[in-house]
Design an enzyme around this catalytic site. Structure first.
Site, short mmCIF file in Angstrom:
data_model
loop_
_atom_site.label_atom_id
_atom_site.label_comp_id
_atom_site.label_asym_id
_atom_site.label_seq_id
_atom_site.Cartn_x
_atom_site.Cartn_y
_atom_site.Cartn_z
N HIS A 62 0.84 -1.19 0.00
CA HIS A 62 0.00 0.00 0.00
C HIS A 62 0.88 1.24 0.00
O HIS A 62 2.10 1.15 0.09
CB HIS A 62 -0.98 0.00 1.18
CG HIS A 62 -0.37 0.08 2.53
ND1 HIS A 62 0.40 -0.93 3.06
CD2 HIS A 62 -0.39 1.06 3.47
CE1 HIS A 62 0.81 -0.60 4.27
NE2 HIS A 62 0.35 0.61 4.54
N HIS A 64 1.24 3.92 1.97
CA HIS A 64 1.75 4.63 3.14
C HIS A 64 3.28 4.67 3.07
O HIS A 64 3.93 3.71 2.66
CB HIS A 64 1.30 3.96 4.43
CG HIS A 64 -0.05 4.41 4.88
ND1 HIS A 64 -0.85 3.67 5.72
CD2 HIS A 64 -0.75 5.56 4.63
CE1 HIS A 64 -1.99 4.32 5.95
NE2 HIS A 64 -1.95 5.46 5.30
N ASP A 66 5.78 4.45 5.10
CA ASP A 66 6.65 3.47 5.74
C ASP A 66 6.73 2.16 4.97
O ASP A 66 7.47 1.25 5.36
CB ASP A 66 6.23 3.22 7.20
CG ASP A 66 4.80 2.70 7.33
OD1 ASP A 66 3.93 3.12 6.54
OD2 ASP A 66 4.54 1.89 8.25
N HIS A 67 5.99 2.07 3.87
CA HIS A 67 6.03 0.88 3.02
C HIS A 67 6.57 1.16 1.62
O HIS A 67 6.79 0.22 0.86
CB HIS A 67 4.63 0.26 2.92
CG HIS A 67 4.15 -0.32 4.20
ND1 HIS A 67 4.10 -1.67 4.46
CD2 HIS A 67 3.69 0.28 5.32
CE1 HIS A 67 3.64 -1.87 5.68
NE2 HIS A 67 3.38 -0.69 6.22
N HIS A 141 -7.60 -1.76 5.73
CA HIS A 141 -6.78 -0.72 6.35
C HIS A 141 -7.44 0.62 6.04
O HIS A 141 -8.50 0.66 5.40
CB HIS A 141 -5.35 -0.81 5.79
CG HIS A 141 -4.34 -0.02 6.54
ND1 HIS A 141 -4.27 0.01 7.91
CD2 HIS A 141 -3.33 0.80 6.10
CE1 HIS A 141 -3.27 0.79 8.28
NE2 HIS A 141 -2.69 1.29 7.20
N ASP A 212 -0.52 -3.80 5.82
CA ASP A 212 -1.26 -3.36 6.99
C ASP A 212 -2.70 -3.83 6.87
O ASP A 212 -3.34 -3.67 5.83
CB ASP A 212 -1.21 -1.84 7.10
CG ASP A 212 0.18 -1.35 7.50
OD1 ASP A 212 1.07 -2.19 7.68
OD2 ASP A 212 0.36 -0.13 7.62
N HIS A 271 6.33 -5.65 11.92
CA HIS A 271 5.66 -4.36 11.86
C HIS A 271 5.14 -3.94 13.24
O HIS A 271 3.96 -3.68 13.45
CB HIS A 271 4.50 -4.43 10.85
CG HIS A 271 3.95 -3.10 10.42
ND1 HIS A 271 2.92 -2.48 11.10
CD2 HIS A 271 4.25 -2.29 9.39
CE1 HIS A 271 2.61 -1.35 10.50
NE2 HIS A 271 3.42 -1.21 9.45
#
Length: 332
Positions: A62, A64, A66-67, A141, A212, A271
């Site tokens: 996805h 976001h 942090d990914h 999510h 997530d 995570h």
């Protein structure tokens, strides 16, 4: 199958953990795949056994940061390396192509390696070769998030050469036909069926890799006896209850229960919220609390991922930690 954990923190890095990234290396292959690419992933790669020029597939769960914020630097560095001219195929939700191409364009990067993209907004088969099929699964999510199913194709049974020799079939090119379960006519006129000399088909292993997700049950039938499930466990139930906001993440209990109910063979949790430190300290939450909660509900092989950990899944679906050089005195 080898799994290289390059980042195991949620949201933001900590002193000991970087944000999410997971390398997947099928044994015997020169190329490897990357699942998610948080900021700083290329730094983690410098201390791993994975070669950046040999990376040829990237799967993003996805959008976001942090990914995926590590993609731009990683791709740029790869393009500067000898051997980095090989194409990279990137799979991810709609928007991933625009994001990457825009950043590279505005920062005047011209990659020597072509980038190809597969964007999706529906679940289905994404990729297939002679050994694996990769599917995506829609997860739950606060932005569109996806999981990946890496399914090994069934392998033919082993060839019983001893039986063939006992039956008077001499080694030679004819053995390859028998291995393929073909009907063969021997020099003496006998007809033999290759199926009589090949063992039972070995079912392919299944690895589940979650983005997530607050509903791990969304992996559905893929959960049934999966060889390994790698899933976020950002919180414990207690920590989740104490949040002042709604977190669309899983707790250790939630993931562990689903894995246990579906006979998942091995569970690796990752995570973790930065609120959970690695080593116990008075007055601070510790990752051990996440492990303790999960172990109440999952009674098979449970692991808590650390940055730089390398796990290997053998043919019998036994999971082993083969590199743990940065673990120190961590409980797991």
């Amino acid at each position: 199958m080898q799994f290289h954990f390059l980042g195991t923190s949620a949201g933001s890095p900590t002193i000991e953990r970087n944000v999410t990234a997971l390398g997947f290396m099928p044994r015997g292959r020169k190329n490897w795949w990357l699942f998610d690419c948080g900021e700083g992933t290329q730094q983690r790669l410098l201390r791993s056994s994975l070669s950046l020029p040999k990376l040829n597939k990237i799967f993003i769960t996805h959008m976001h940061g942090d990914h995926c914020y590590g993609l731009f630097g990683l791709l740029t560095s790869r393009g500067l390396m000898s051997g980095g001219e090989e194409a990279v195929h990137i799979y991810g939700p709609k928007g991933i192509k625009e994001m990457i191409q825009t950043v590279l364009k505005l920062s005047y990067v011209n990659l020597s390696a072509p980038l190809t993209f597969t964007e999706f907004d529906e679940a289905g088969e994404l990729f297939s070769d002679d050994e694996f099929i990769v599917y995506n699964v829609r997860l739950s999510h606060d932005v569109p998030s996806w999981g990946y199913v890496v399914k090994e194709k069934d392998r033919p049974g082993s060839f019983d050469s001893a039986k063939a020799i006992k039956d008077g079939i001499k080694p030679g090119p004819i053995y390859s036909k028998l291995k393929n379960s073909e009907m063969v006519t021997l020099d003496d006129g006998r007809e033999v069926n290759g199926m009589d000399y090949v063992g039972e088909t070995q079912p392919g292993r299944v690895a589940l890799i979650g983005g997530d997700n607050d509903r791990p049950q969304l992996f559905g039938d893929y959960l049934k006896a999966a060889a390994v499930m790698i899933h976020e466990a950002t919180h414990t139930e207690e920590a989740m209850a104490g949040l002042s906001f709604k977190s669309r993440h899983s707790t250790a209990k939630r993931v562990a229960k689903i894995a246990e109910e579906n006979a998942v063979k091995n569970l690796i949790l990752t995570h973790f919220s930065p609120r959970f430190i690695t080593k116990p300290r008075k007055g601070m939450k510790c990752v051990n609390e996440i492990e303790d909660e999960a172990s109440e509900f999952f009674h098979k092989d449970l692991h808590m991922a650390r940055d730089y950990d390398v796990y290997e899944l053998d043919r019998d679906s036994k999971l082993q930690l083969i590199d743990s050089r940065y673990r120190g005195n961590h409980k797991s």
